[in-house]
Write a protein that holds these residues in place. Structure first.
Motif, PDB file in Angstrom:
ATOM      1  N   THR A 458       0.876  -1.176   0.000  1.00 28.41           N
ATOM      2  CA  THR A 458       0.000   0.000   0.000  1.00 28.41           C
ATOM      3  C   THR A 458       0.913   1.225   0.000  1.00 28.41           C
ATOM      4  OG1 THR A 458      -1.713  -1.169   1.226  1.00 28.41           O
ATOM      5  CG2 THR A 458      -1.796   1.237   1.229  1.00 28.41           C
ATOM      6  N   LEU A 459       0.839   1.993  -1.095  1.00 34.31           N
ATOM      7  CA  LEU A 459       1.748   3.126  -1.271  1.00 34.31           C
ATOM      8  C   LEU A 459       0.975   4.425  -1.452  1.00 34.31           C
ATOM      9  CD1 LEU A 459       4.357   1.520  -3.703  1.00 34.31           C
ATOM     10  CD2 LEU A 459       4.622   1.922  -1.248  1.00 34.31           C
ATOM     11  N   LYS A 460       1.607   5.477  -1.021  1.00 39.75           N
ATOM     12  CA  LYS A 460       1.050   6.820  -1.217  1.00 39.75           C
ATOM     13  C   LYS A 460       1.769   7.410  -2.435  1.00 39.75           C
ATOM     14  CE  LYS A 460       0.641   7.062   3.784  1.00 39.75           C
ATOM     15  NZ  LYS A 460       1.184   7.658   5.021  1.00 39.75           N
ATOM     16  N   PRO A 461       1.070   7.493  -3.540  1.00 37.66           N
ATOM     17  CA  PRO A 461       1.770   7.821  -4.791  1.00 37.66           C
ATOM     18  C   PRO A 461       2.094   9.298  -4.966  1.00 37.66           C
ATOM     19  CG  PRO A 461      -0.548   7.494  -5.232  1.00 37.66           C
ATOM     20  CD  PRO A 461      -0.347   7.188  -3.771  1.00 37.66           C
ATOM     21  N   ARG A 462       1.340  10.176  -4.317  1.00 40.32           N
ATOM     22  CA  ARG A 462       1.513  11.609  -4.573  1.00 40.32           C
ATOM     23  C   ARG A 462       2.249  12.290  -3.427  1.00 40.32           C
ATOM     24  NH1 ARG A 462      -1.319  13.469  -8.864  1.00 40.32           N
ATOM     25  NH2 ARG A 462      -2.910  12.087  -9.722  1.00 40.32           N
ATOM     26  N   ASN A 463       2.886  13.405  -3.767  1.00 38.87           N
ATOM     27  CA  ASN A 463       3.569  14.198  -2.747  1.00 38.87           C
ATOM     28  C   ASN A 463       3.272  15.658  -2.995  1.00 38.87           C
ATOM     29  OD1 ASN A 463       5.800  15.467  -4.488  1.00 38.87           O
ATOM     30  ND2 ASN A 463       5.937  13.280  -4.969  1.00 38.87           N
ATOM     31  N   ASN A 464       3.472  16.473  -1.981  1.00 35.57           N
ATOM     32  CA  ASN A 464       3.282  17.909  -2.124  1.00 35.57           C
ATOM     33  C   ASN A 464       4.032  18.600  -0.995  1.00 35.57           C
ATOM     34  OD1 ASN A 464       1.244  18.380   0.225  1.00 35.57           O
ATOM     35  ND2 ASN A 464       0.445  16.614  -0.917  1.00 35.57           N
ATOM     36  N   SER A 465       4.214  19.896  -1.132  1.00 39.83           N
ATOM     37  CA  SER A 465       5.045  20.618  -0.181  1.00 39.83           C
ATOM     38  C   SER A 465       4.420  20.665   1.211  1.00 39.83           C
ATOM     39  CB  SER A 465       5.287  22.052  -0.682  1.00 39.83           C
ATOM     40  OG  SER A 465       4.055  22.731  -0.861  1.00 39.83           O
ATOM     41  N   GLN A 466       3.112  20.388   1.337  1.00 42.81           N
ATOM     42  CA  GLN A 466       2.483  20.385   2.652  1.00 42.81           C
ATOM     43  C   GLN A 466       2.574  19.019   3.345  1.00 42.81           C
ATOM     44  OE1 GLN A 466       0.778  21.767  -0.112  1.00 42.81           O
ATOM     45  NE2 GLN A 466       1.703  23.706   0.518  1.00 42.81           N
ATOM     46  N   CYS A 467       3.098  18.029   2.652  1.00 43.09           N
ATOM     47  CA  CYS A 467       3.248  16.693   3.223  1.00 43.09           C
ATOM     48  C   CYS A 467       1.886  16.077   3.554  1.00 43.09           C
ATOM     49  CB  CYS A 467       4.116  16.742   4.491  1.00 43.09           C
ATOM     50  SG  CYS A 467       5.389  15.466   4.535  1.00 43.09           S
ATOM     51  N   GLU A 468       0.902  16.463   2.835  1.00 45.70           N
ATOM     52  CA  GLU A 468      -0.467  16.020   3.112  1.00 45.70           C
ATOM     53  C   GLU A 468      -0.724  14.645   2.504  1.00 45.70           C
ATOM     54  OE1 GLU A 468      -4.940  17.357   1.627  1.00 45.70           O
ATOM     55  OE2 GLU A 468      -3.267  18.777   1.554  1.00 45.70           O
ATOM     56  N   ASP A 469      -1.350  13.774   3.256  1.00 45.36           N
ATOM     57  CA  ASP A 469      -1.690  12.438   2.773  1.00 45.36           C
ATOM     58  C   ASP A 469      -2.886  12.550   1.830  1.00 45.36           C
ATOM     59  OD1 ASP A 469      -2.293   9.822   2.308  1.00 45.36           O
ATOM     60  OD2 ASP A 469      -2.414   9.226   4.421  1.00 45.36           O
ATOM     61  N   ARG A 470      -2.683  12.173   0.588  1.00 47.35           N
ATOM     62  CA  ARG A 470      -3.757  12.287  -0.397  1.00 47.35           C
ATOM     63  C   ARG A 470      -4.300  10.924  -0.808  1.00 47.35           C
ATOM     64  NH1 ARG A 470      -1.855  17.144  -4.544  1.00 47.35           N
ATOM     65  NH2 ARG A 470      -1.751  18.793  -2.964  1.00 47.35           N
ATOM     66  N   GLY A 471      -4.134   9.963   0.062  1.00 48.97           N
ATOM     67  CA  GLY A 471      -4.703   8.655  -0.219  1.00 48.97           C
ATOM     68  C   GLY A 471      -3.659   7.651  -0.651  1.00 48.97           C
ATOM     69  N   SER A 472      -4.066   6.398  -0.686  1.00 44.78           N
ATOM     70  CA  SER A 472      -3.162   5.297  -0.993  1.00 44.78           C
ATOM     71  C   SER A 472      -3.700   4.467  -2.144  1.00 44.78           C
ATOM     72  CB  SER A 472      -2.969   4.407   0.239  1.00 44.78           C
ATOM     73  OG  SER A 472      -2.450   5.139   1.322  1.00 44.78           O
ATOM     74  N   VAL A 473      -2.781   3.699  -2.752  1.00 41.82           N
ATOM     75  CA  VAL A 473      -3.157   2.773  -3.813  1.00 41.82           C
ATOM     76  C   VAL A 473      -2.476   1.439  -3.545  1.00 41.82           C
ATOM     77  CG1 VAL A 473      -3.445   4.596  -5.538  1.00 41.82           C
ATOM     78  CG2 VAL A 473      -1.224   3.478  -5.281  1.00 41.82           C
ATOM     79  N   THR A 474      -2.983   0.418  -4.190  1.00 35.77           N
ATOM     80  CA  THR A 474      -2.375  -0.909  -4.074  1.00 35.77           C
ATOM     81  C   THR A 474      -1.362  -1.088  -5.192  1.00 35.77           C
ATOM     82  OG1 THR A 474      -4.347  -1.833  -3.073  1.00 35.77           O
ATOM     83  CG2 THR A 474      -2.805  -3.374  -4.084  1.00 35.77           C
ATOM     84  N   ALA A 475      -0.171  -1.546  -4.827  1.00 36.50           N
ATOM     85  CA  ALA A 475       0.886  -1.805  -5.798  1.00 36.50           C
ATOM     86  C   ALA A 475       1.168  -3.298  -5.835  1.00 36.50           C
ATOM     87  CB  ALA A 475       2.146  -1.035  -5.409  1.00 36.50           C
ATOM     88  N   LEU A 476       1.222  -3.852  -7.043  1.00 37.59           N
ATOM     89  CA  LEU A 476       1.442  -5.284  -7.226  1.00 37.59           C
ATOM     90  C   LEU A 476       2.878  -5.541  -7.658  1.00 37.59           C
ATOM     91  CD1 LEU A 476      -1.833  -6.222  -9.163  1.00 37.59           C
ATOM     92  CD2 LEU A 476      -1.414  -6.234  -6.689  1.00 37.59           C
ATOM     93  N   LYS A 477       3.525  -6.489  -7.060  1.00 38.08           N
ATOM     94  CA  LYS A 477       4.910  -6.819  -7.383  1.00 38.08           C
ATOM     95  C   LYS A 477       5.000  -7.430  -8.775  1.00 38.08           C
ATOM     96  CE  LYS A 477       6.972 -10.221  -5.259  1.00 38.08           C
ATOM     97  NZ  LYS A 477       7.639 -11.012  -4.194  1.00 38.08           N
ATOM     98  N   VAL A 478       5.981  -6.940  -9.563  1.00 39.35           N
ATOM     99  CA  VAL A 478       6.224  -7.466 -10.901  1.00 39.35           C
ATOM    100  C   VAL A 478       7.505  -8.296 -10.925  1.00 39.35           C
ATOM    101  CG1 VAL A 478       6.482  -6.862 -13.347  1.00 39.35           C
ATOM    102  CG2 VAL A 478       5.131  -5.394 -11.837  1.00 39.35           C
ATOM    103  N   GLY A 479       8.487  -7.947 -10.100  1.00 38.75           N
ATOM    104  CA  GLY A 479       9.738  -8.689 -10.056  1.00 38.75           C
ATOM    105  C   GLY A 479      10.606  -8.158  -8.934  1.00 38.75           C
ATOM    106  N   GLU A 480      11.616  -8.955  -8.532  1.00 38.75           N
ATOM    107  CA  GLU A 480      12.504  -8.538  -7.451  1.00 38.75           C
ATOM    108  C   GLU A 480      13.820  -9.273  -7.547  1.00 38.75           C
ATOM    109  OE1 GLU A 480      11.765 -10.018  -3.424  1.00 38.75           O
ATOM    110  OE2 GLU A 480      10.144 -11.262  -4.268  1.00 38.75           O
ATOM    111  N   ASN A 481      14.843  -8.686  -6.886  1.00 39.48           N
ATOM    112  CA  ASN A 481      16.077  -9.390  -6.568  1.00 39.48           C
ATOM    113  C   ASN A 481      16.554  -8.867  -5.219  1.00 39.48           C
ATOM    114  OD1 ASN A 481      17.274  -6.901  -7.091  1.00 39.48           O
ATOM    115  ND2 ASN A 481      18.181  -7.541  -9.040  1.00 39.48           N
ATOM    116  N   ASP A 482      17.785  -9.106  -4.867  1.00 42.42           N
ATOM    117  CA  ASP A 482      18.250  -8.691  -3.545  1.00 42.42           C
ATOM    118  C   ASP A 482      18.404  -7.181  -3.413  1.00 42.42           C
ATOM    119  OD1 ASP A 482      18.319 -11.291  -2.744  1.00 42.42           O
ATOM    120  OD2 ASP A 482      20.503 -11.528  -2.952  1.00 42.42           O
ATOM    121  N   HIS A 483      18.289  -6.425  -4.535  1.00 36.03           N
ATOM    122  CA  HIS A 483      18.548  -4.985  -4.489  1.00 36.03           C
ATOM    123  C   HIS A 483      17.312  -4.143  -4.799  1.00 36.03           C
ATOM    124  CE1 HIS A 483      22.544  -6.636  -4.616  1.00 36.03           C
ATOM    125  NE2 HIS A 483      22.330  -7.119  -5.834  1.00 36.03           N
ATOM    126  N   LEU A 484      16.456  -4.660  -5.649  1.00 36.60           N
ATOM    127  CA  LEU A 484      15.281  -3.914  -6.084  1.00 36.60           C
ATOM    128  C   LEU A 484      14.043  -4.779  -6.005  1.00 36.60           C
ATOM    129  CD1 LEU A 484      16.539  -2.374  -9.491  1.00 36.60           C
ATOM    130  CD2 LEU A 484      16.723  -1.336  -7.228  1.00 36.60           C
TER     131      LEU A 484
END
Length: 858
Positions: A458-484
């Protein structure tokens, strides 16, 4: 019958009565003709008047008429003027002009009136000399009597406020003032200083109102006087000759002598006043010389002889830097030498302020060829000016995919600037005490192997200078290794045209594992781990619109303090950018390394701010983006070397160059360098106003740091420059130019001098500069990056004084104008044909500080 007569009689009596009634009015009317006429109208003649001199008169007449227009005489007329200061009017209607202006003249009588306008507009008719003419005075002295003259109209009246000018027309004297307006009496006064001239009489011309007068004065030539004391500059090793002048006295017996001061070695003053010789030293030499005639009369003058330094004596590969005025304010001189001797010089504006992009200096370089010492070549100089439209015209001819990359970079540059500004605003609002999430690596001697990344986040995709939480979205894993670990927005992943496949993800994972991690660890001290998961999260999200990818430093703060924080190392990517991998667009691979480098440097920037109190801690954009571009370029070099290309640190030439997944980001970096340095005005620390449309700090920052690693980090040894950039990236190092000065031990002006020399000598075949470019033969490797139809004219480093098709300009007189941006460079290229003495070069600018670096090519 009687009755009928009676009726007839009555009718006759009635007729007589009617006739009598008809006659009575006529009798009454005839009786009126014997009374006085009645005034009905008053008229003035003439109807108006205009006077072009003061004191002129105009007689007006007022006529009173009855109803039939018949003049009635004997009626008293009263005359008046609405402005008696402009014109007066007598009892008889005589109007006299008194002052410039307009008035109304009115006549009244018997309750009747009329009026006319009178304009008084005196015009100059002559200039009358009042005093000061035909005086006698000494040379170089002010005449005892002032020059006074009066601008008059035709009646001899002085006119107020008439503009006048004064000028010496014989004798080389001076007058003060040289212009003005006449006073309340129509007069003007000036003082006249006779010139030091044997011309007699000396003359002064005065003009006003279209007229002129000439004053004359006789100069007393019995006593000697020194004329001008200005002496032209000489040049060391060049023959010098100049006559000192004296006027008046007994010229036949005049003898000169040196009474005070010193002349440069090799120069002497003869008794005849001839200053000559071959200067053996440069510098400024003040002296006093006296001229004395046989009568014992004398005059002394104080002089300064400036001797410019000798022509530059540089061997191929040598360079010298100087202030733009050159030694003794003389500019510099390039000797003719042999046919084919070639020089380059660069004009630098060494300000390091990235914000100084508007009031950039205009630079005029004047090149004067001399066919003999002090004798310029005949003919008018060639005039050259920058063509601002050429870069835009070339851009429009670029292939669509190249234009897309350049447009993307321009948008990304603007986006990242706004992003950093918003981050700084956030820091200002929180203050330096806002806690950073700690780097878990500091607590671990050996980082444990990370466990599997979650399938969903669950990630917060947006940012702004007020640091305001503008909601979250679901992120699905596509691939991984030990670094990324690579994720995509769940909603976006259902769209076929935006979906990131496991194959795409694997390409990025493998590239970073094999090359990216080495670069980030070796050059930037590795990546922080604020959430202890041992990985960087790559999030492919729809909110990345203006940039290909970006990092937001707000993710390094606790979400309790910054609600929008994801509390992790997070890189956001645009889906359409990643999907270029399908069609051979391998830029996302190097961009992955570029962005992970930002994770390292931005965390350190926040730590720098908190630890050192340095303002906001961030590196300026040209450093931040330039070193990030270098991270991608080095990873590309590592991949290329692994595939059989030149070793990392080896000099790359065009014969080595190929375009594939390994070299893709290297080509991107080279193209960025091309668009930066071929643009005028250019700037290292900023994109100045008027620069080519795709000049960017990505290109200028990369090119400078590539040289910095080569010159100060020994990059010719593979990865040896990593220590230099790790130190630059450290939170304990100063940001920007100050940090670079600390790392090199040199001030910014000297660093730019070294950079300019390296640019001008790179790839020329000359012995390299002391701080040389070892990684690329830029003239060779940038040739043909684009086809000839849109390749910048000329070749790296794109000298500004070359005509189309030239590789170097001949030694000839020329004037070249243009602008240079902050820490920018304008390069000029000249080759001798072996004739004449050489060329003198001077640089003028509208703003300082400007420096010049001259290098001998061959």
């Amino acid at each position: 019958m009687i009755r009928r007569r009676s009726d007839s009689h009555q009718r006759r009596n009635r007729s007589r009565g009617l006739l009598l009634l008809a006659v009575l009015p006529l009798v009454a009317s005839c009786g009126d003709s014997t009374g006085a006429p009645v005034p009905s109208r008053l008229a003035i003649t003439p109807r108006n008047a205009s006077m072009n001199a003061l004191g002129l008169t105009q007689q007006f007449t007022a006529t009173v008429e009855d109803k039939k227009g018949k003049a009635i005489s004997g009626i008293a007329i009263i005359w008046s003027s609405t402005d008696r200061g402009v014109a007066s009017v007598s009892a008889s209607g005589l109007v006299t002009g008194l002052r410039k202006g307009t008035t109304t003249i009115k006549a009244t009588a018997e309750g009747l009136s009329d009026q006319v306008n009178v304009s008084v507009d005196p015009i100059p008719a002559q200039i009358q000399k009042v005093s000061g003419d035909d005086q006698t005075g000494a040379l170089n002295q002010t005449l005892p009597g002032a020059m006074e003259f009066e601008v008059q109209d035709s009646q001899g009246n002085g006119l107020i406020g008439i503009p006048v000018t004064l000028a010496i027309i014989a004798g080389d004297g001076s007058v003060s003032p040289t212009f003005g307006t006449t006073d309340a009496f129509g007069r003007f006064t000036a003082t006249w200083t006779l010139g030091c001239s044997g011309e007699n009489p000396q003359q002064l011309e005065v003009r006003g109102g279209g007229h002129l007068a000439v004053f004359s004065a006789t100069a007393d030539l019995e006593l000697p006087a020194i004329c001008g004391t200005a002496i032209p500059n000489g040049r060391e090793t060049f023959p010098f000759q100049e006559n000192l002048e004296v006027v008046g006295g007994d010229q036949a017996t005049m003898v000169w002598s040196l009474d005070a001061g010193f002349l440069p070695q090799g120069v002497s003053l003869s008794a005849q006043g001839l200053l000559e010789g071959i200067p053996g030293e440069s510098g400024s030499f003040p002296f006093t010389a006296t001229a004395r005639d046989g009568n014992g009369d004398s005059a002394a003058g104080e002089y300064v002889l400036n001797i410019c330094e000798a022509p530059l004596d540089l061997a191929p590969g040598e360079s010298v830097s100087m202030k733009r005025e050159g030694p003794e304010g003389c500019g510099f001189f390039l000797p003719t030498g042999a046919d084919g001797d070639r020089y380059r010089f660069g004009v630098l504006w060494d300000t390091s302020d990235p914000a100084d992009t508007v009031g950039i200096p205009n630079v005029t370089v004047t090149i004067g060829k001399e066919v003999a010492a002090g004798a310029p070549a005949p003919g008018a100089p060639i005039l050259l000016a920058d063509d601002d439209g050429r870069a835009q015209a070339r851009f429009l001819r670029l292939p669509a995919e190249v234009r897309e990359i350049l447009e993307e970079e321009a948008a990304a540059q603007a986006f990242n600037r706004r992003l950093r500004e918003s981050e700084m605003e956030l820091m200002r609002s929180f203050g330096a005490d806002l806690p950073l999430l700690p780097d878990s690596r500091a607590r671990q001697r050996v980082a444990p192997a990370p466990g599997p990344a979650p399938d969903k986040l669950t990630l917060k995709p947006r940012n702004n200078s007020q640091c305001e939480d503008r909601g979250s979205v679901t992120a699905l894993k596509v691939g991984e290794n030990d670094h990324l670990a690579i994720y995509q927005d769940s909603a976006q992943s259902t769209v076929d045209t935006l979906k990131i496949t496991s194959d795409m993800a694997q390409m990025m994972l493998d590239y970073y594992r094999d090359y990216g991690k080495t670069v980030v660890d070796t050059y930037f001290g590795g990546v922080t781990d604020v959430n202890g998961d041992g990985r960087v999260v790559v999030f492919v999200t729809p909110v990345v619109e203006e940039a290909a990818a970006y990092v937001w430093s707000g993710d390094f703060y606790p979400s309790t303090e910054c609600a929008a924080s994801n509390e992790m190392e997070l890189v956001r990517f645009r889906a359409s950018f990643v999907r270029r991998l399908v069609n051979g667009g391998y830029q996302p691979l190097g961009t992955m390394v570029h962005e992970v480098k930002h994770l390292s440097s931005l965390y350190n920037a926040l730590a720098r701010w908190r630890l050192s109190g340095e303002t906001y801690g961030y590196h300026p954009g040209w450093v931040e983006e330039g070193t990030a571009t270098m991270a991608g370029e080095i990873s590309s070099r590592l991949a290329w070397a692994d595939a059989g290309g030149p070793a990392v640190g080896a000099m790359v030439r065009r014969s080595d160059r190929v375009t594939n997944a390994d070299t893709y980001y290297m080509i991107v970096a080279l193209r960025r360098s091309l668009w930066y340095l071929s643009s005028q005005p250019n700037g290292t620390v900023a994109v100045p106003r008027g620069a080519g449309q795709y000049h960017s700090i990505y290109g200028s920052g990369y090119h400078f740091h590539r040289w910095l690693g080569d010159a100060y980090g020994d990059a010719a040894t593979p990865l040896a420059d990593g220590a230099l950039f790790t130190a630059q990236n450290d939170s304990l190092s100063a940001s920007g130019v100050h940090g670079i000065e600390n790392l090199t031990g040199n001030p910014w002006s000297e660093i730019l001098d070294e950079y300019a020399a390296a640019i001008m000598l790179n790839g020329t075949g000359a012995p390299p500069a002391d701080r040389e470019i070892t990684s690329y033969d830029f003239p060779d490797v940038t040739a043909g990056l684009y086809s000839e139809t849109y390749q910048p004219p000329g070749a790296y480093p794109w000298p500004v004084n070359l005509a189309e098709g030239q590789s170097s300009a001949p030694f000839q007189s020329a004037v070249i104008t243009g602008k240079v941006g902050p820490s920018g460079i304008r390069v000029y290229d000249l080759t001798s044909d072996g004739t004449g003495v050489g060329v003198e070069v001077t640089v003028e600018t509208t703003r300082e500080p400007l420096r010049v670096v001259v290098a001998r090519v061959n």
